[in-house]
Design a protein around this motif. Structure first.
Motif, mmCIF file in Angstrom:
data_model
loop_
_atom_site.group_PDB
_atom_site.id
_atom_site.type_symbol
_atom_site.label_atom_id
_atom_site.label_comp_id
_atom_site.label_asym_id
_atom_site.label_seq_id
_atom_site.Cartn_x
_atom_site.Cartn_y
_atom_site.Cartn_z
ATOM 1 N N HIS A 102 2.749 4.140 11.733
ATOM 2 C CA HIS A 102 3.184 4.802 10.505
ATOM 3 C C HIS A 102 2.509 6.169 10.344
ATOM 4 O O HIS A 102 1.344 6.343 10.703
ATOM 5 N N ARG A 103 3.282 7.101 9.786
ATOM 6 C CA ARG A 103 2.726 8.437 9.543
ATOM 7 C C ARG A 103 1.662 8.352 8.440
ATOM 8 O O ARG A 103 1.857 7.654 7.442
ATOM 9 N N THR A 104 0.600 9.050 8.649
ATOM 10 C CA THR A 104 -0.527 9.010 7.711
ATOM 11 C C THR A 104 -0.778 10.413 7.160
ATOM 12 O O THR A 104 -0.177 11.394 7.633
ATOM 13 N N THR A 105 -1.690 10.496 6.193
ATOM 14 C CA THR A 105 -2.097 11.816 5.701
ATOM 15 C C THR A 105 -2.638 12.657 6.850
ATOM 16 O O THR A 105 -2.368 13.848 6.959
ATOM 17 N N GLY A 106 -3.397 12.005 7.715
ATOM 18 C CA GLY A 106 -3.940 12.707 8.879
ATOM 19 C C GLY A 106 -2.844 13.268 9.774
ATOM 20 O O GLY A 106 -2.958 14.372 10.298
ATOM 21 N N LEU A 147 14.064 -3.650 13.971
ATOM 22 C CA LEU A 147 14.338 -4.903 13.270
ATOM 23 C C LEU A 147 13.089 -5.485 12.630
ATOM 24 O O LEU A 147 13.125 -6.014 11.532
ATOM 25 N N LEU A 148 11.983 -5.419 13.358
ATOM 26 C CA LEU A 148 10.764 -6.097 12.914
ATOM 27 C C LEU A 148 9.617 -5.098 12.770
ATOM 28 O O LEU A 148 8.531 -5.297 13.302
ATOM 29 N N VAL A 149 9.863 -4.025 12.071
ATOM 30 C CA VAL A 149 8.803 -3.060 11.796
ATOM 31 C C VAL A 149 8.183 -3.411 10.451
ATOM 32 O O VAL A 149 8.853 -3.391 9.418
ATOM 33 N N ALA A 150 6.903 -3.749 10.488
ATOM 34 C CA ALA A 150 6.215 -4.076 9.243
ATOM 35 C C ALA A 150 5.987 -2.806 8.428
ATOM 36 O O ALA A 150 5.771 -1.729 8.992
ATOM 37 N N SER A 151 6.031 -2.926 7.104
ATOM 38 C CA SER A 151 5.700 -1.778 6.246
ATOM 39 C C SER A 151 4.228 -1.425 6.467
ATOM 40 O O SER A 151 3.470 -2.230 7.024
ATOM 41 N N PRO A 152 3.782 -0.230 6.042
ATOM 42 C CA PRO A 152 2.371 0.131 6.250
ATOM 43 C C PRO A 152 1.406 -0.923 5.701
ATOM 44 O O PRO A 152 0.430 -1.285 6.378
ATOM 45 N N GLU A 153 1.689 -1.423 4.511
ATOM 46 C CA GLU A 153 0.784 -2.414 3.910
ATOM 47 C C GLU A 153 0.823 -3.725 4.690
ATOM 48 O O GLU A 153 -0.213 -4.354 4.943
ATOM 49 N N GLU A 154 2.042 -4.130 5.076
ATOM 50 C CA GLU A 154 2.185 -5.388 5.806
ATOM 51 C C GLU A 154 1.567 -5.288 7.206
ATOM 52 O O GLU A 154 0.954 -6.236 7.696
#
Lengths: 240, 285
Positions: B140-144, B191-198
């Motif tokens: 996932h894209r981050t602030t960094g 299909l199975l990409v977890a959200s950043p929190e997950e």
């Protein structure tokens, strides 16, 4: 669908055999893939063609040449185009055994069409019908993206058609002598010109579906090509 | 099929007996942990640029039983009779692990691209997964990420030339005009990409049970990952440096297109298997 290993014990080839459901037509079709990167992109289309032919009552087999797909070896193990024509011979024998027939039809896509035509010329008694799906132009020496000659070993493409095979395709004449009297279909899609009249002296049938996708080219970053259903239906109908 | 240090067999397996898979095994009895290869998108079991064939044969010769297979509906595996695509993918991975390691054996999952996302998503729920190799997974894209991207743009002369000449605006307009609006069939990416929190929760669960992770990040994912540090940034609670390793490989492309890249993949994975202690204690033969 029956997965099979066949050929010589120390360098087996892999194939998928789809036996015809009853009522069988006692007609068998061997599908020859285009090799190289195109092998991956066209896999879905060739599987779809096999399933459609199977539903039409035919026994069908697909297979990987040595050094490709799931078969034995690497590109370095292929010494010439003759190696792949020998593999086609092995596959014909295997399909004849599995289907219990004396003759087979050949469907070849791109480089597979070249191999199919060469085989029909060598084994006219055993080839019943011939489908050349997008046969390569005679002058096209590097149909699947041959590597530059002087690249270091580690930089060589992992999936290109081997140099030894490409060399065998240069100026290859796949025209069939009239005396063979074979039923031949040339199938083309996209904006490709009708190659039939320039390649064959004798009469050939021709299906052209300009709107069909070119299944050996990657579609929308899927890693595979789109399936040209209209063209495939045309090939299956031609078998009757 | 038997060849230099390995033997290979093909079978139809899974709860419906409709998944096509190749099991590549060491000829001599050995103790390496079994490895399951998960393909990318709709590419069939030979993997990107046939990398799975080469990797399976090399790892088998080095002592590991390796399974490469087609998910239901891909390659030569039959489409599953029921379930959503997500459910089918999870079920297929479970069946693949059963096939190669049984109900209680340990296993390493190795996935490319969407196969890596599938492996990461699945692994948190199955304690048999002792390790995962993730080649170009979703990061996932981050602030960094955004900060580094901005810094790159601000210091690139070509970016300033494009802005000053107006080319930057023209390129954006062309990109919008060319947007592909054609309907496409559902595919197997994302299909199975977890959200950043997950994803962070799943990484935490994996670390808690001591699972080992190897991130292999090629030059082909710069669009969404521009530093090896982004992995730990994206997993603020779950990243465990003693268990998670990162190999930053800008010289490698996303489809492993050369012979040298296949050798790099094998060398890197084999070394990691050794470092993790996955070479002994998993008898088969």
């Amino acid at each position: 669908m029956i997965p099979v290993h066949f050929g010589q014990r120390d360098r087996p080839l892999f194939g998928v055999y789809d036996p015809a459901p009853p009522p069988r037509k006692r007609s068998a079709v061997l599908i020859l893939n285009p090799g190289g990167w195109e092998l991956i992109r066209a896999h879905r289309s060739l599987r779809t063609l096999a399933q459609q032919l199977q539903r039409a009552g035919m026994d069908v087999m697909r297979f990987d040449y040595r050094g490709t797909g799931d078969s034995w070896g690497d590109a370095d193990d292929v010494d010439s185009l003759r190696d792949w024509t020998e593999d086609v011979d092995e596959a014909i024998e295997e399909l004849m055994d599995l289907a219990g027939v004396d003759r087979v039809s050949l469907v070849g896509l791109r480089l597979g069409a070249s191999l199919a035509a060469l085989t029909a010329r060598r084994r006219p008694q055993e080839v019943e019908r011939l489908v050349l799906w997008e046969p390569l132009p005679r002058t096209d020496a590097a149909p699947a993206g041959g590597p530059p000659v002087d690249v270091p070993a580690e930089d060589r493409p992992a999936l290109a058609v081997p140099d030894a095979v490409l060399a065998g395709l240069v100026d290859l004449d796949i025209a069939l002598p009239d005396r063979i009297g074979l039923h031949v279909l040339v199938a083309t899609s996209g904006n490709n010109p009708d190659p039939a009249s320039s390649m064959f002296g004798g009469p050939v049938d021709h299906i052209s579906v300009p709107t069909s996708p070119e299944c050996w080219i990657e579609d929308s970053d899927f890693g595979a090509g789109a399936v040209p259903m209209e063209l495939i239906d045309g090939i299956v109908s031609w078998f009757g | 099929m038997t060849s230099g240090g390995y033997r290979e067999s093909v079978s139809l397996f899974g709860r419906h007996g409709t998944m096509l898979g190749f099991l590549t095994e060491p000829i001599e009895p050995s103790e390496g942990i079994p490895v399951v290869l998960l393909g990318a998108g709709i590419v069939h079991r030979i993997g990107p640029s046939r990398a799975s064939v080469h990797l399976a044969r090399a790892l088998a010769a080095a002592g590991h039983r390796v399974l490469r297979f087609d998910l239901s509906g891909i390659g030569d595996s039959v489409r599953a009779p029921d379930g959503s695509l997500q459910e089918v993918v999870l079920r297929d991975i479970e069946d693949a692990i059963d096939h190669v390691a049984g109900s209680s054996g340990k296993v390493v999952l190795l996935g490319y691209c969407s196969g890596a996302d599938n492996a990461f998503y699945y692994a948190a729920g199955d304690p048999r997964v002792a390790g995962i190799v993730l080649f170009d997974p979703t990061i996932h894209r981050t602030t960094g990420f955004h900060r580094r991207q901005l810094a790159t743009r601000l210091t690139a002369p070509s970016a300033w030339r494009n802005v000053l000449s107006g080319r930057s605006i023209m390129l954006r307009l062309e990109q919008y005009a060319d947007r592909d609006t054609a309907a496409r069939p559902p595919d197997y990416y994302g299909l199975l990409v977890a959200s950043p929190e997950e994803a962070d929760l799943r990484a935490t669960a994996l670390a808690a049970r001591g699972a080992r992770l190897l991130y292999l990040l090629s030059g082909g994912i710069r669009e969404y990952c521009n530093s090896p540090n982004q992995v730990s940034e994206a997993l603020p609670n779950g990243f465990e440096p003693d268990l998670f390793s990162i190999v930053w490989a800008p010289h490698v492309d996303h489809i492993l297109s050369t012979v040298g890249q296949h050798e790099w993949l094998y060398d890197t994975v084999n070394r990691w298997l050794t470092d993790c202690g996955f070479k002994r204690g998993y008898s088969h033969g």
